[in-house]
Motif scaffolding. Structure first.
Motif, PDB file in Angstrom:
ATOM      1  N   ALA A   1       0.820  -1.213   0.000  1.00 56.91           N
ATOM      2  CA  ALA A   1       0.000   0.000   0.000  1.00 56.91           C
ATOM      3  C   ALA A   1       0.856   1.266   0.000  1.00 56.91           C
ATOM      4  O   ALA A   1       0.309   2.367  -0.074  1.00 56.91           O
ATOM      5  N   GLU A   2       2.172   1.081   0.088  1.00 56.99           N
ATOM      6  CA  GLU A   2       3.091   2.224   0.172  1.00 56.99           C
ATOM      7  C   GLU A   2       2.727   3.131   1.341  1.00 56.99           C
ATOM      8  O   GLU A   2       2.711   4.372   1.231  1.00 56.99           O
ATOM      9  N   ALA A   3       2.419   2.496   2.479  1.00 54.28           N
ATOM     10  CA  ALA A   3       2.166   3.243   3.711  1.00 54.28           C
ATOM     11  C   ALA A   3       3.469   3.880   4.173  1.00 54.28           C
ATOM     12  O   ALA A   3       4.555   3.556   3.674  1.00 54.28           O
ATOM     13  N   ASP A   4       3.357   4.766   5.172  1.00 54.45           N
ATOM     14  CA  ASP A   4       4.558   5.434   5.681  1.00 54.45           C
ATOM     15  C   ASP A   4       5.417   4.513   6.529  1.00 54.45           C
ATOM     16  O   ASP A   4       6.574   4.839   6.825  1.00 54.45           O
ATOM     17  N   GLY A   5       4.865   3.372   6.933  1.00 51.77           N
ATOM     18  CA  GLY A   5       5.657   2.436   7.712  1.00 51.77           C
ATOM     19  C   GLY A   5       4.805   1.353   8.325  1.00 51.77           C
ATOM     20  O   GLY A   5       3.666   1.106   7.897  1.00 51.77           O
ATOM     21  N   ALA A   6       5.359   0.718   9.347  1.00 52.99           N
ATOM     22  CA  ALA A   6       4.697  -0.404  10.001  1.00 52.99           C
ATOM     23  C   ALA A   6       4.957  -0.348  11.494  1.00 52.99           C
ATOM     24  O   ALA A   6       5.914   0.283  11.955  1.00 52.99           O
ATOM     25  N   HIS A   7       4.094  -1.033  12.234  1.00 53.00           N
ATOM     26  CA  HIS A   7       4.278  -1.183  13.680  1.00 53.00           C
ATOM     27  C   HIS A   7       4.246  -2.670  13.995  1.00 53.00           C
ATOM     28  O   HIS A   7       3.346  -3.380  13.542  1.00 53.00           O
ATOM     29  N   ILE A   8       5.219  -3.132  14.754  1.00 56.69           N
ATOM     30  CA  ILE A   8       5.312  -4.555  15.087  1.00 56.69           C
ATOM     31  C   ILE A   8       5.355  -4.747  16.599  1.00 56.69           C
ATOM     32  O   ILE A   8       5.699  -3.839  17.344  1.00 56.69           O
ATOM     33  N   GLY A   9       4.994  -5.962  17.020  1.00 58.64           N
ATOM     34  CA  GLY A   9       5.062  -6.328  18.429  1.00 58.64           C
ATOM     35  C   GLY A   9       6.235  -7.246  18.683  1.00 58.64           C
ATOM     36  O   GLY A   9       6.988  -7.619  17.777  1.00 58.64           O
ATOM     37  N   GLN A  10       6.381  -7.633  19.936  1.00 61.44           N
ATOM     38  CA  GLN A  10       7.505  -8.486  20.316  1.00 61.44           C
ATOM     39  C   GLN A  10       7.391  -9.892  19.728  1.00 61.44           C
ATOM     40  O   GLN A  10       8.391 -10.556  19.503  1.00 61.44           O
ATOM     41  N   GLY A  11       6.165 -10.335  19.458  1.00 63.38           N
ATOM     42  CA  GLY A  11       5.979 -11.680  18.929  1.00 63.38           C
ATOM     43  C   GLY A  11       5.940 -11.750  17.418  1.00 63.38           C
ATOM     44  O   GLY A  11       5.704 -12.819  16.845  1.00 63.38           O
ATOM     45  N   ASP A  12       6.160 -10.629  16.772  1.00 63.70           N
ATOM     46  CA  ASP A  12       6.095 -10.585  15.314  1.00 63.70           C
ATOM     47  C   ASP A  12       7.502 -10.758  14.731  1.00 63.70           C
ATOM     48  O   ASP A  12       8.419 -11.190  15.396  1.00 63.70           O
ATOM     49  N   VAL A  13       7.647 -10.391  13.493  1.00 66.04           N
ATOM     50  CA  VAL A  13       8.957 -10.424  12.848  1.00 66.04           C
ATOM     51  C   VAL A  13       9.927  -9.544  13.635  1.00 66.04           C
ATOM     52  O   VAL A  13       9.513  -8.585  14.291  1.00 66.04           O
ATOM     53  N   SER A  14      11.213  -9.862  13.595  1.00 60.94           N
ATOM     54  CA  SER A  14      12.196  -9.070  14.331  1.00 60.94           C
ATOM     55  C   SER A  14      12.315  -7.676  13.725  1.00 60.94           C
ATOM     56  O   SER A  14      12.027  -7.459  12.542  1.00 60.94           O
ATOM     57  N   ALA A  15      12.765  -6.724  14.544  1.00 59.82           N
ATOM     58  CA  ALA A  15      12.954  -5.363  14.053  1.00 59.82           C
ATOM     59  C   ALA A  15      13.976  -5.338  12.919  1.00 59.82           C
ATOM     60  O   ALA A  15      13.826  -4.586  11.951  1.00 59.82           O
ATOM     61  N   ARG A  16      15.001  -6.162  13.023  1.00 60.64           N
ATOM     62  CA  ARG A  16      16.028  -6.188  11.970  1.00 60.64           C
ATOM     63  C   ARG A  16      15.444  -6.671  10.651  1.00 60.64           C
ATOM     64  O   ARG A  16      15.683  -6.087   9.589  1.00 60.64           O
ATOM     65  N   ALA A  17      14.647  -7.735  10.717  1.00 59.77           N
ATOM     66  CA  ALA A  17      14.036  -8.257   9.497  1.00 59.77           C
ATOM     67  C   ALA A  17      13.008  -7.272   8.936  1.00 59.77           C
ATOM     68  O   ALA A  17      12.909  -7.085   7.720  1.00 59.77           O
ATOM     69  N   ALA A  18      12.254  -6.637   9.833  1.00 62.18           N
ATOM     70  CA  ALA A  18      11.266  -5.653   9.384  1.00 62.18           C
ATOM     71  C   ALA A  18      11.942  -4.474   8.699  1.00 62.18           C
ATOM     72  O   ALA A  18      11.505  -4.022   7.638  1.00 62.18           O
ATOM     73  N   ARG A  19      13.025  -3.991   9.290  1.00 55.81           N
ATOM     74  CA  ARG A  19      13.732  -2.854   8.691  1.00 55.81           C
ATOM     75  C   ARG A  19      14.309  -3.235   7.327  1.00 55.81           C
ATOM     76  O   ARG A  19      14.260  -2.452   6.372  1.00 55.81           O
ATOM     77  N   ALA A  20      14.820  -4.454   7.221  1.00 56.70           N
ATOM     78  CA  ALA A  20      15.383  -4.903   5.944  1.00 56.70           C
ATOM     79  C   ALA A  20      14.318  -4.918   4.860  1.00 56.70           C
ATOM     80  O   ALA A  20      14.577  -4.561   3.700  1.00 56.70           O
ATOM     81  N   ARG A  21      13.107  -5.305   5.209  1.00 58.13           N
ATOM     82  CA  ARG A  21      12.033  -5.360   4.227  1.00 58.13           C
ATOM     83  C   ARG A  21      11.467  -3.978   3.916  1.00 58.13           C
ATOM     84  O   ARG A  21      11.133  -3.676   2.773  1.00 58.13           O
ATOM     85  N   LEU A  22      11.335  -3.142   4.931  1.00 55.88           N
ATOM     86  CA  LEU A  22      10.725  -1.831   4.734  1.00 55.88           C
ATOM     87  C   LEU A  22      11.647  -0.852   4.019  1.00 55.88           C
ATOM     88  O   LEU A  22      11.197   0.004   3.270  1.00 55.88           O
ATOM     89  N   GLY A  23      12.945  -0.975   4.286  1.00 52.99           N
ATOM     90  CA  GLY A  23      13.892   0.005   3.782  1.00 52.99           C
ATOM     91  C   GLY A  23      14.128   1.104   4.803  1.00 52.99           C
ATOM     92  O   GLY A  23      13.400   1.234   5.789  1.00 52.99           O
ATOM     93  N   SER A  24      15.125   1.910   4.551  1.00 51.77           N
ATOM     94  CA  SER A  24      15.558   2.884   5.543  1.00 51.77           C
ATOM     95  C   SER A  24      14.665   4.113   5.631  1.00 51.77           C
ATOM     96  O   SER A  24      14.716   4.864   6.607  1.00 51.77           O
ATOM     97  N   ASP A  25      13.824   4.329   4.614  1.00 46.07           N
ATOM     98  CA  ASP A  25      13.051   5.568   4.571  1.00 46.07           C
ATOM     99  C   ASP A  25      11.669   5.437   5.191  1.00 46.07           C
ATOM    100  O   ASP A  25      10.910   6.409   5.247  1.00 46.07           O
ATOM    101  N   LYS A  26      11.314   4.249   5.687  1.00 44.98           N
ATOM    102  CA  LYS A  26       9.991   4.041   6.259  1.00 44.98           C
ATOM    103  C   LYS A  26      10.040   4.073   7.789  1.00 44.98           C
ATOM    104  O   LYS A  26      11.069   3.818   8.406  1.00 44.98           O
ATOM    105  N   ILE A  27       8.898   4.370   8.395  1.00 47.11           N
ATOM    106  CA  ILE A  27       8.773   4.398   9.849  1.00 47.11           C
ATOM    107  C   ILE A  27       8.592   2.977  10.369  1.00 47.11           C
ATOM    108  O   ILE A  27       7.832   2.189   9.804  1.00 47.11           O
ATOM    109  N   LEU A  28       9.296   2.652  11.458  1.00 51.25           N
ATOM    110  CA  LEU A  28       9.113   1.359  12.117  1.00 51.25           C
ATOM    111  C   LEU A  28       8.896   1.591  13.606  1.00 51.25           C
ATOM    112  O   LEU A  28       9.755   2.149  14.285  1.00 51.25           O
ATOM    113  N   GLY A  29       7.726   1.186  14.087  1.00 46.45           N
ATOM    114  CA  GLY A  29       7.409   1.263  15.504  1.00 46.45           C
ATOM    115  C   GLY A  29       7.434  -0.114  16.131  1.00 46.45           C
ATOM    116  O   GLY A  29       7.167  -1.116  15.461  1.00 46.45           O
TER     117      GLY A  29
END
Length: 209
Positions: free
Chosen positions: A80-108
Motif C-alpha cells: 500500500a506504500e504506507a509510511d511504515g509499520a508497527h510490530i510487536g515483540q511476537g512478530d517479525v524481528s525489528a532487523r528483518a522488518a527494517r530490511a524489508r521496509l527500507g531505511s526511509d519508512k517508519i518502524l514502531g
C-alpha cells in the motif's frame, strides 16, 4: 527516529468500533480535529483487505502531513506504500522488518518490559509503543497494566520517541505527557465516539495551560 510531535495523539483504528461511519471517515474526522498519526490495525482482515483500506486511508490523509503505519502486516504496508509499520515483540524481528521496509519508512515497536525497551535498537526502530498503561478491551492478550509509574520507568530507559498505549482517555493525556512519553495512542476514546471531532479535541483541551 520520527519527529516526536507526530506521536502526540496517535489513533489506532478498530473496525468494530468504527462500524457506524467506517474507518476512513472516522480517521478523516479525527485528523481534521488534531490526530497526529494513524495506525491501521485490523486483526481479522486479510492482507489484501488491509492493502485496500491502507490505500483508502492514504488518499484521505493526503496533504495532511499525518503518517500512516500498518500494524503487524509488512506485506500490506509495503504493497500500500504506507509510511511504515508497527510490530510487536511476537512478530517479525525489528532487523528483518527494517530490511524489508527500507531505511526511509517508519518502524514502531511495542514494548511492555524494561528488558524489551533496553533491547530496542535505535538504528532499526523509530519509536516505541509503551504499555499497557491500563487494561483495555480492544486488545485481549495484553500484558499486565503498568500504570503511569511504570510508564515513566520505561520512558527513562530509552532515548527513542515513545507513545503510551492501553486504555487511555482524554483525562489521562496530561499525565501521559508528564510521565515523559511523547503522546497517547488511543482506540475507543476516539473510534466509535458519537462526535469524533469533540472526542479528539478533548485531548488537547486537557493539556491547555
Amino acid at each position: 527516529m520520527i519527529p516526536r510531535d507526530h506521536l502526540r495523539l496517535y489513533l489506532v483504528t478498530d473496525p468494530g468500533l468504527c462500524r457506524a461511519r467506517g474507518v476512513v471517515e472516522t480517521v478523516a474526522q479525527a485528523v481534521a480535529a488534531g490526530v497526529t498519526m494513524v495506525q491501521l490495525r485490523d486483526k481479522e482482515a486479510s492482507t489484501p483487505q488491509r492493502v485496500a483500506l491502507a490505500r483508502a486511508l492514504k488518499a484521505a490523509l493526503r496533504g495532511t502531513g499525518v503518517p500512516l503505519v500498518v500494524n503487524d502486516d509488512l506485506d500490506a504496508a509495503i504493497a500500500a506504500e504506507a509510511d511504515g509499520a508497527h510490530i510487536g515483540q511476537g512478530d517479525v524481528s525489528a532487523r528483518a522488518a527494517r530490511a524489508r521496509l527500507g531505511s526511509d519508512k517508519i518502524l514502531g515497536l511495542s514494548c511492555e518490559t524494561p528488558e524489551t525497551v533496553q533491547a530496542a535498537d535505535a538504528g532499526l526502530v523509530d519509536y516505541l509503543g509503551l504499555g499497557p498503561v491500563f487494561g483495555t478491551a480492544t486488545k485481549a492478550d495484553h500484558k499486565a497494566p503498568i500504570g503511569f509509574d511504570g510508564l515513566a520507568r520505561l520512558v527513562a530507559l530509552t532515548g527513542l520517541p515513545t507513545v503510551a498505549i492501553g486504555g487511555l482517555k482524554a483525562q489521562h493525556h496530561a499525565q501521559v505527557l508528564a510521565s515523559g512519553a511523547d503522546g497517547s495512542a488511543v482506540v475507543s476514546a476516539i473510534c466509535g465516539q458519537p462526535d469524533i471531532a469533540t472526542a479528539t479535541r478533548r485531548f488537547f483541551e486537557e493539556v491547555q495551560p
